[in-house]
Design a protein around this motif. Structure first.
Motif, PDB file in Angstrom:
ATOM      1  N   PHE A  38       0.700  -1.246   0.011  1.00  0.00           N
ATOM      2  CA  PHE A  38      -0.077  -0.004   0.008  1.00  0.00           C
ATOM      3  C   PHE A  38       0.832   1.291   0.110  1.00  0.00           C
ATOM      4  CE2 PHE A  38      -2.586  -3.396   2.041  1.00  0.00           C
ATOM      5  CZ  PHE A  38      -3.816  -3.214   1.188  1.00  0.00           C
ATOM      6  N   PHE A  39       2.089   0.937  -0.011  1.00  0.00           N
ATOM      7  CA  PHE A  39       3.052   2.363  -0.156  1.00  0.00           C
ATOM      8  C   PHE A  39       2.937   3.033  -1.417  1.00  0.00           C
ATOM      9  CE2 PHE A  39       7.254   4.408   0.036  1.00  0.00           C
ATOM     10  CZ  PHE A  39       6.997   4.917   1.553  1.00  0.00           C
ATOM     11  N   ASP A  40       2.565   2.208  -2.441  1.00  0.00           N
ATOM     12  CA  ASP A  40       2.345   3.196  -3.719  1.00  0.00           C
ATOM     13  C   ASP A  40       1.086   4.105  -3.753  1.00  0.00           C
ATOM     14  OD1 ASP A  40       4.442   1.846  -4.881  1.00  0.00           O
ATOM     15  OD2 ASP A  40       3.397   0.028  -5.622  1.00  0.00           O
ATOM     16  N   GLU A  41       0.212   3.419  -2.855  1.00  0.00           N
ATOM     17  CA  GLU A  41      -0.970   4.444  -2.838  1.00  0.00           C
ATOM     18  C   GLU A  41      -0.542   5.695  -1.894  1.00  0.00           C
ATOM     19  OE1 GLU A  41      -5.561   4.115  -1.205  1.00  0.00           O
ATOM     20  OE2 GLU A  41      -4.699   2.576  -1.726  1.00  0.00           O
ATOM     21  N   LEU A  42       0.210   5.392  -0.946  1.00  0.00           N
ATOM     22  CA  LEU A  42       0.690   6.701  -0.148  1.00  0.00           C
ATOM     23  C   LEU A  42       1.325   7.614  -1.148  1.00  0.00           C
ATOM     24  CD1 LEU A  42       1.350   8.221   2.217  1.00  0.00           C
ATOM     25  CD2 LEU A  42       2.946   6.540   2.970  1.00  0.00           C
ATOM     26  N   ARG A  43       2.364   6.917  -1.967  1.00  0.00           N
ATOM     27  CA  ARG A  43       3.462   7.793  -2.698  1.00  0.00           C
ATOM     28  C   ARG A  43       2.264   8.297  -3.761  1.00  0.00           C
ATOM     29  NH1 ARG A  43       6.810   4.279  -5.368  1.00  0.00           N
ATOM     30  NH2 ARG A  43       4.970   4.059  -6.827  1.00  0.00           N
TER      31      ARG A  43
ATOM     32  N   ASN B 279      -1.460   8.726  -4.172  1.00  0.00           N
ATOM     33  CA  ASN B 279      -2.474   9.425  -4.044  1.00  0.00           C
ATOM     34  C   ASN B 279      -2.283  10.204  -2.592  1.00  0.00           C
ATOM     35  OD1 ASN B 279      -3.602   8.464  -6.056  1.00  0.00           O
ATOM     36  ND2 ASN B 279      -4.573   6.540  -4.934  1.00  0.00           N
ATOM     37  N   GLY B 280      -1.400  10.181  -2.072  1.00  0.00           N
ATOM     38  CA  GLY B 280      -1.141  10.758  -0.786  1.00  0.00           C
ATOM     39  C   GLY B 280      -2.003  10.281   0.481  1.00  0.00           C
ATOM     40  N   ASN B 281      -2.378   9.111   0.305  1.00  0.00           N
ATOM     41  CA  ASN B 281      -3.462   8.392   1.331  1.00  0.00           C
ATOM     42  C   ASN B 281      -2.587   7.330   2.230  1.00  0.00           C
ATOM     43  OD1 ASN B 281      -5.656   7.417   2.567  1.00  0.00           O
ATOM     44  ND2 ASN B 281      -6.425   6.197   1.009  1.00  0.00           N
ATOM     45  N   PRO B 282      -2.309   7.838   3.272  1.00  0.00           N
ATOM     46  CA  PRO B 282      -1.598   6.920   4.145  1.00  0.00           C
ATOM     47  C   PRO B 282      -2.354   5.872   4.974  1.00  0.00           C
ATOM     48  CG  PRO B 282      -1.890   8.869   5.173  1.00  0.00           C
ATOM     49  CD  PRO B 282      -2.691   9.175   3.997  1.00  0.00           C
ATOM     50  N   VAL B 283      -3.699   6.100   4.776  1.00  0.00           N
ATOM     51  CA  VAL B 283      -4.474   5.061   5.880  1.00  0.00           C
ATOM     52  C   VAL B 283      -4.140   3.563   5.479  1.00  0.00           C
ATOM     53  CG1 VAL B 283      -6.839   4.660   6.411  1.00  0.00           C
ATOM     54  CG2 VAL B 283      -6.235   6.752   6.227  1.00  0.00           C
ATOM     55  N   PRO B 284      -4.486   3.024   4.394  1.00  0.00           N
ATOM     56  CA  PRO B 284      -4.201   1.564   4.153  1.00  0.00           C
ATOM     57  C   PRO B 284      -2.892   1.274   4.800  1.00  0.00           C
ATOM     58  CG  PRO B 284      -4.981   2.464   2.198  1.00  0.00           C
ATOM     59  CD  PRO B 284      -4.581   3.724   3.200  1.00  0.00           C
ATOM     60  N   PHE B 285      -1.705   1.990   4.369  1.00  0.00           N
ATOM     61  CA  PHE B 285      -0.401   1.409   4.601  1.00  0.00           C
ATOM     62  C   PHE B 285      -0.191   1.366   6.362  1.00  0.00           C
ATOM     63  CE2 PHE B 285       3.853   2.968   6.197  1.00  0.00           C
ATOM     64  CZ  PHE B 285       4.586   1.830   5.889  1.00  0.00           C
TER      65      PHE B 285
END
Length: 107
Positions: free
Chosen positions: A80-85, A87-93
């Motif tokens: 889920f780090f890709d989603e953080l990078r 989309n800027g969404n850290p919640v799943p990670f």
């Protein structure tokens, strides 16, 4: 002057005793009374109270399973780090990383 100090200290002691008695009554009414702790306990005996029926071997297997599952969930959190990078969404990670660490720690 000494008599006044003696009288004041006696009055203060009486007030302190009544306050302590009232506090003890309130604690017992709410159910917050201190139970005397046995003197000869160690951490292993305290932890054994949580699982009194388990053998040592079962406890080691439980630790290994919890640690392994926690480690896998922590590694999976990096998917889920890709989603953080992106989309800027850290919640799943954050959720998976924290959950994995907690499971490993509780093992």
């Amino acid at each position: 002057e000494d008599k006044e100090k003696i009288i004041m200290s006696g009055a203060l002691a009486a007030v302190r005793e009544k306050a302590s008695l009232g506090l003890n009554k309130a604690k017992s009414a709410v159910g917050i009374t201190k139970t005397p702790e046995p003197e000869n306990t160690n951490a292993l005996d305290d932890m054994a109270e949580f699982c009194p029926q388990l053998t040592y071997k079962q406890r080691v297997y439980g630790f290994a399973v919890c640690f392994g599952i926690g480690y896998l969930i922590t590694i999976m959190s990096f998917n889920f780090f890709d989603e953080l990078r992106d989309n800027g969404n850290p919640v799943p990670f954050v959720i998976f990383y924290t959950l994995g660490n907690l499971i490993s720690f509780l093992g």
